[in-house]
Design a protein around this motif. Structure first.
Motif, PDB file in Angstrom:
ATOM      1  N   THR A 127      55.156  40.277  37.729  1.00 18.81           N
ATOM      2  CA  THR A 127      55.533  39.653  39.000  1.00 18.81           C
ATOM      3  C   THR A 127      54.463  38.652  39.402  1.00 18.81           C
ATOM      4  OG1 THR A 127      56.661  41.669  39.726  1.00 18.81           O
ATOM      5  CG2 THR A 127      56.110  40.052  41.424  1.00 18.81           C
TER       6      THR A 127
ATOM      7  N   CYS B 108      52.345  37.619  43.230  1.00 18.11           N
ATOM      8  CA  CYS B 108      52.472  38.930  43.864  1.00 18.11           C
ATOM      9  C   CYS B 108      51.930  38.820  45.287  1.00 18.11           C
ATOM     10  CB  CYS B 108      51.690  39.977  43.080  1.00 18.11           C
ATOM     11  SG  CYS B 108      51.624  41.586  43.885  1.00 18.11           S
TER      12      CYS B 108
ATOM     13  N   LYS C 220      51.113  40.907  39.195  1.00 16.44           N
ATOM     14  CA  LYS C 220      51.254  42.352  38.987  1.00 16.44           C
ATOM     15  C   LYS C 220      51.932  42.641  37.654  1.00 16.44           C
ATOM     16  CE  LYS C 220      54.437  44.650  41.308  1.00 16.44           C
ATOM     17  NZ  LYS C 220      55.140  45.359  42.396  1.00 16.44           N
TER      18      LYS C 220
ATOM     19  N   TYR D  33      47.191  45.338  39.103  1.00 16.54           N
ATOM     20  CA  TYR D  33      47.082  44.076  39.827  1.00 16.54           C
ATOM     21  C   TYR D  33      45.871  43.283  39.330  1.00 16.54           C
ATOM     22  CZ  TYR D  33      50.312  46.289  43.126  1.00 16.54           C
ATOM     23  OH  TYR D  33      51.380  46.912  43.705  1.00 16.54           O
TER      24      TYR D  33
END
Length: 352
Positions: free
Chosen positions: A56, A59, A70, A80
């Motif tokens: 992602t 993020c 992420k 993260y």
């Protein structure tokens, strides 16, 4: 056969137990992401398998941190990472996504361009659009604006973005321009500045960018900073930040007192000629220190005097300022060292 290494470098990683953010040395290979406490360590701190993983980016789970992405593994474990600037994050994201795609199709990794997963017309390329917006002559003009007893430097209004997009035939009307601007913000190219624009982002409205003269924004890799009404001394200090950003990224720096080495985020500005360094794990926008580069000498070196434990080797260079202060830094590769030396040398000769 050992998996092929694809990419390596410094990133900031959120801990899975203590939730603290720390700098780690990250190595991307054909099957996963491995991270180390130090670049020179043989044993890693952990391995993130990428088969079945989901990436992602950007993020937005952490409102005060920028350039975060992420990784969620097939076992629903979240990891993260934070890059030091936009281009660095985009480079990591592009290669990690490619590895994930190759693992899904049992193919070998090869680099090729991939389009961002944002619902915009196929004719829109956000990277190219961002470059056009950043053009010094024909792009969106960065201004110094005062709002609610604060001074915002290197920013612009949401209405300015909308007007520019329409004037350049990138959007047919203001509604379409707002959707396009929201795409730029969602992908991390634009950042909100000030309470109104931040509330719009957090509120989850259809358009996260406001067509309003009081809604302020800035380019993610600009020299943006905010200040209150200050004394003459503070104004002189702030002059250090007014130059254009020439180069930025993480380097290893030797401390002056303890002579230990720490990873710092460096931002090089051209006029005035300063390089500021930050703790990359902190959200605080204030630098740990600055180096005035006018009249400095920058050279590659092979060793560092008075080096202590965990001595570093290779890709070292030294900055000697006009007042004879010595700074020792280490890049990650010979190419990166060459780029930093060239950029700093140019700024030291042309900046004031």
């Amino acid at each position: 056969m050992e998996p092929k290494q694809i990419k390596e470098g410094y990133l900031v990683k959120k801990g899975t137990v203590l939730n603290s953010w720390k700098v780690v040395w990250v190595v991307l290979s054909e099957d996963g992401v491995e991270f180390f406490k130090r670049k020179t360590d043989d044993a890693s701190k952990g391995m993130i398998p990428l088969k079945g993983a989901v990436l992602t980016s950007p993020c937005q789970d952490f409102s005060k941190r920028t350039f975060v992405f992420k990784l969620r593994t097939a076992k629903n474990q979240d990891h993260y990472f934070q890059a030091s600037h936009l281009e660095e994050r985009e480079s990591w994201v592009k290669d990690i996504k490619r590895v994930i795609t190759c693992l899904q199709g049992d193919r070998k990794f090869t680099r090729k361009s991939t389009r961002r997963s944002i619902r915009l017309p196929d004719t829109i390329n956000l990277s190219e659009l961002y470059i056009l917006m950043r053009d010094q002559e024909d792009g969106v003009k960065e201004l110094k604006l005062e709002k609610e007893k604060r001074v915002y430097n290197h920013c612009f209004t949401g209405g300015t973005v909308v007007d520019w997009l329409i004037s350049k035939d990138k959007a047919r009307n203001r509604h379409e321009a707002l959707m396009l601007a929201t795409g730029l913000l969602t992908e991390g190219f634009l950042q909100p500045a000030g309470d109104m624009s931040k509330e719009a982002v957090e509120g989850g409205a259809e358009s996260a960018v406001l067509d309003d003269p009081d809604a302020l924004y800035y380019f993610a890799d600009s020299g943006f900073f905010c200040e209150g009404y200050s004394s003459d001394e503070d104004v002189i200090l702030k002059e250090e930040f007014r130059g254009n950003i020439i180069k930025q990224g993480c380097l290893l720096k030797q401390g002056h007192r303890r002579k230990n080495w720490n990873v710092r985020k460096f931002i090089l500005r051209d006029d005035p000629a300063y390089i500021h360094y930050y703790d990359p794990t902190k959200v605080d926008e204030n630098p740990l220190g600055s180096i005035h580069l006018r009249g400095s000498v920058i050279t590659a070196v092979e060793f560092v005097p008075e080096a202590k434990r965990y001595d570093v080797e290779g890709n070292l260079f030294e900055i000697i300022t006009s007042d004879d202060t010595h700074y020792f830094l280490q890049a990650t590769t010979p190419e990166e060292r060459k780029e930093w030396i060239k950029a700093i040398h140019t700024v030291s000769k042309t900046g004031k």
